[in-house]
Design a protein around this motif. Sequence first.
Motif, PDB file in Angstrom:
ATOM      1  N   GLU B 214      49.193  39.090  54.855  1.00 44.94           N
ATOM      2  CA  GLU B 214      49.031  40.521  54.566  1.00 44.94           C
ATOM      3  C   GLU B 214      47.785  40.797  53.732  1.00 44.94           C
ATOM      4  OE1 GLU B 214      51.559  43.176  55.313  1.00 44.94           O
ATOM      5  OE2 GLU B 214      51.751  41.595  56.804  1.00 44.94           O
ATOM      6  N   VAL B 215      47.255  39.772  53.061  1.00 49.99           N
ATOM      7  CA  VAL B 215      46.107  39.997  52.175  1.00 49.99           C
ATOM      8  C   VAL B 215      44.976  40.617  52.979  1.00 49.99           C
ATOM      9  CG1 VAL B 215      44.333  38.858  50.802  1.00 49.99           C
ATOM     10  CG2 VAL B 215      46.700  38.133  50.618  1.00 49.99           C
ATOM     11  N   PRO B 216      44.475  41.775  52.566  1.00 52.15           N
ATOM     12  CA  PRO B 216      43.447  42.441  53.362  1.00 52.15           C
ATOM     13  C   PRO B 216      42.121  41.686  53.278  1.00 52.15           C
ATOM     14  CG  PRO B 216      43.844  43.634  51.327  1.00 52.15           C
ATOM     15  CD  PRO B 216      44.839  42.516  51.350  1.00 52.15           C
ATOM     16  N   PHE B 270      41.407  35.464  47.666  1.00 49.18           N
ATOM     17  CA  PHE B 270      42.817  35.335  47.364  1.00 49.18           C
ATOM     18  C   PHE B 270      43.016  35.146  45.858  1.00 49.18           C
ATOM     19  CE2 PHE B 270      46.853  32.880  47.464  1.00 49.18           C
ATOM     20  CZ  PHE B 270      47.618  33.885  48.010  1.00 49.18           C
ATOM     21  N   GLU B 271      42.211  34.271  45.269  1.00 50.33           N
ATOM     22  CA  GLU B 271      42.334  34.031  43.830  1.00 50.33           C
ATOM     23  C   GLU B 271      42.026  35.294  43.039  1.00 50.33           C
ATOM     24  OE1 GLU B 271      41.361  29.265  43.610  1.00 50.33           O
ATOM     25  OE2 GLU B 271      39.740  30.717  43.408  1.00 50.33           O
ATOM     26  N   LYS B 272      41.025  36.008  43.531  1.00 51.37           N
ATOM     27  CA  LYS B 272      40.630  37.224  42.836  1.00 51.37           C
ATOM     28  C   LYS B 272      41.777  38.241  42.848  1.00 51.37           C
ATOM     29  CE  LYS B 272      36.355  38.281  43.991  1.00 51.37           C
ATOM     30  NZ  LYS B 272      35.379  39.046  44.770  1.00 51.37           N
ATOM     31  N   LEU B 273      42.411  38.379  44.026  1.00 56.81           N
ATOM     32  CA  LEU B 273      43.516  39.337  44.154  1.00 56.81           C
ATOM     33  C   LEU B 273      44.664  38.950  43.230  1.00 56.81           C
ATOM     34  CD1 LEU B 273      43.555  39.944  47.979  1.00 56.81           C
ATOM     35  CD2 LEU B 273      43.106  41.615  46.202  1.00 56.81           C
ATOM     36  N   ILE B 274      44.943  37.661  43.154  1.00 57.14           N
ATOM     37  CA  ILE B 274      46.042  37.216  42.300  1.00 57.14           C
ATOM     38  C   ILE B 274      45.698  37.478  40.837  1.00 57.14           C
ATOM     39  CG2 ILE B 274      47.170  35.124  41.439  1.00 57.14           C
ATOM     40  CD1 ILE B 274      47.403  34.246  44.268  1.00 57.14           C
ATOM     41  N   PHE B 275      44.441  37.224  40.515  1.00 57.19           N
ATOM     42  CA  PHE B 275      44.002  37.478  39.144  1.00 57.19           C
ATOM     43  C   PHE B 275      44.178  38.954  38.796  1.00 57.19           C
ATOM     44  CE2 PHE B 275      40.487  38.563  36.235  1.00 57.19           C
ATOM     45  CZ  PHE B 275      40.876  37.803  35.149  1.00 57.19           C
ATOM     46  N   SER B 277      46.202  41.156  40.190  1.00 60.95           N
ATOM     47  CA  SER B 277      47.601  41.572  40.107  1.00 60.95           C
ATOM     48  C   SER B 277      48.211  41.073  38.799  1.00 60.95           C
ATOM     49  CB  SER B 277      48.383  41.054  41.299  1.00 60.95           C
ATOM     50  OG  SER B 277      48.618  39.682  41.151  1.00 60.95           O
ATOM     51  N   ARG B 278      47.690  39.946  38.279  1.00 66.61           N
ATOM     52  CA  ARG B 278      48.213  39.428  37.030  1.00 66.61           C
ATOM     53  C   ARG B 278      47.808  40.345  35.865  1.00 66.61           C
ATOM     54  NH1 ARG B 278      47.499  33.334  35.221  1.00 66.61           N
ATOM     55  NH2 ARG B 278      45.468  33.753  36.098  1.00 66.61           N
ATOM     56  N   ARG B 279      46.582  40.821  35.963  1.00 67.66           N
ATOM     57  CA  ARG B 279      46.110  41.696  34.889  1.00 67.66           C
ATOM     58  C   ARG B 279      46.918  42.982  34.851  1.00 67.66           C
ATOM     59  NH1 ARG B 279      39.824  42.554  34.582  1.00 67.66           N
ATOM     60  NH2 ARG B 279      40.404  43.526  36.531  1.00 67.66           N
ATOM     61  N   LYS B 280      47.255  43.456  36.070  1.00 65.35           N
ATOM     62  CA  LYS B 280      48.008  44.706  36.151  1.00 65.35           C
ATOM     63  C   LYS B 280      49.379  44.579  35.505  1.00 65.35           C
ATOM     64  CE  LYS B 280      46.608  46.343  40.265  1.00 65.35           C
ATOM     65  NZ  LYS B 280      46.975  46.406  41.677  1.00 65.35           N
ATOM     66  N   SER B 281      50.017  43.412  35.694  1.00 59.70           N
ATOM     67  CA  SER B 281      51.406  43.275  35.242  1.00 59.70           C
ATOM     68  C   SER B 281      51.482  43.065  33.722  1.00 59.70           C
ATOM     69  CB  SER B 281      52.081  42.126  35.956  1.00 59.70           C
ATOM     70  OG  SER B 281      51.392  40.932  35.659  1.00 59.70           O
TER      71      SER B 281
END
Lengths: 391, 281
Positions: B214-216, B270-275, B277-281
């Motif tokens: 699903e990752v755009p 992918f790593e960037k997106l995970i990073f 989403s981590r900042r958001k949480s």
Amino acid sequence: MLIDFFFTLKEFGVPVSIKEFLVLIEALKKHVAYCSIDDFYFLARTCLVKDEKHFDKYDRAFGKYFKGVLAIDGVVAQIPEEWLRRMAEKYLTDEEKALIESLGGWEKLMETLRKRLEEQKGRHQGGSKWIGTAGTSPFGAYGYNPEGIRIGQQESRNRRAVKVWDAREYKNYDDSIEIGIRNIKVALRRLRKFAREGAPDELDLDDTIRSTARNAGWLDIKMVPERHNAAKVLLFLDVGGSMDDHIKLCEELFSAARTEFKHLEYYYFHNFLYERVWKDNRRRSTEKIATWDVMHKYGQDYKLVFVGDATMSPYEITYPGGSVEHTNPEAGSVWLQRMLDIYEHAVWINPQPEAHWEYHESIEITKQLMGGRMYALTLDGLDRAMRKLSK
Amino acid sequence: MSRFTGTDSYIATDDLMMAVNAAITLERPLLVKGEPGTGKTMLAEEVARALDRPLFQWHIKSTAKAQQGLYEYDAVSRLRDSQLGDAKVHNIANYIVRGVLWQAFESEVPAIVLIDEIDKADIEFPNDLLRELDRMEFYVYETQQLVRAAHRPTVIITSNNEKELPDAFLRRCFFHYIRFPDKETMSRIIDVHYPGIKRELVREAMEAFFGIREVPGLKKKPSTSELLDWLKLLLAEDIPPDALHTRDAHKVIPPLHGALLKNEQDVHLFEKLIFMSRRKS
């Protein structure tokens, strides 16, 4: 009697031919699919549709045709019960038969069916879909669908089949609307042109034999270069400003294009082509390249592709000093003309919907400058653009 | 008439079975397209195995010629033999090398022919095979001999969509597009490949896998074959199922993701997106 189906497909723009249709009939005759609308859906698709980009059109045509069939009233009522029962016995598995028993037996089921049909008559003729699809299928010749008996069950295979074409899962493969990396690749590959260039590494048999004969029968081996993709492309991308909406689309195009050609050079510009372009968008203020240098560097066998919406004030194209960013000594149209004089093969790909073009004067001007070679950023537009380029 | 219903190691969906059976019954070629890694090439092998028929494979390269599938006249050897004064040079039949289609035509029982990645070849390649696939016969000019199939073989052709195929060719084929399998089909596929796999691990792995798909903006989305490879790795490493929870913000990236993401840029993205989403949480 499937002739209407055939013409419905035609009407929806699925390219079907008579030969393929005859194959479908032959397949039905040989019982590749029978007594299941599911099977018929798949069989007809595998016979008639030869590209996944037409699957969506096929789904819609199929849906329309079988919805139209709903209008035929009372066909089921005329089907003798005895026949239905025999069909069911032949095609239902033991499990399914057991299921029928558990639902109160065959008689009960038939009764329910009749009741449902009466209800349907009582209401509007459109009825609810699952009765219609199940009950009044015109495929009598291929066997009445035993699933029809299982009306009211949640897991009816009939319902599932309806879902397949109603879900329109192949919408993304249609070539007139959506554009994704996969689609672009197909279109860009039209640019592939086989040309013999490079190191000779393939034996030229004809020439070897000729030369050997001329050489009094002593072997004289001749080599020719292997063919490879020799399309060269010069890509100019519009960034910033009104293009921001389209940047994602352009980047998709760009990333697809990049893997496609051995020689692909790309440059960025803003709104329109002026005396300078740049390679790295983040450093556009410091590292600009003179457009003259670009024109001198790449031979005229390069093919030119502009990607831009060409939506701006007309002055930005036609007047010196018209640029929104800087004072340009010469008008943008002059620069574009210079480019076109050098590169015979050029197209402009415009992400704006084609229907909007005529409302923007700047688009009309650009199109005129390009000699009409402006194409929309749809698969179809790309296809035409690439065809034009490879001519 | 034997019907193909998938095998113990190959899950065929209803529509795929229909296409294969139509091709077998009507003895016409079947063209199979689909995302890379969805088992297009495997299909021919599995059909041959399921129906117990011999399989002839023809893998197409960019330089392949249609003629090579029929026969080749090895003029260079003949030329060499003539220079050496070899006696067999007088019979031209000694220098006719049989191609894949010829071998399949000669087969005692109906054969399966795989023409793999037909789109790799020159644009004219499919056109050159029209008559051969239609009539299942061809003419050997050198020896004036007509080769005709004893039993019409079932021809399975795969394409990766690199080139459009000519209409005349398409009209002669059945067509099937292998869709990317849904979750249900996917778990059946995993089941046949790794029967003993821990249920929990599969569930977690599938969630992670479909999540990654699903990752755009991924350049190459992971496909079935990559999922299977990844599971093999996970099994070999004996990773506990809960380590795969990508939703857990503190686990950075699924272990052994190299099997799923094949592209440096994709891994970065992918790593960037995970990073993020981590900042958001």
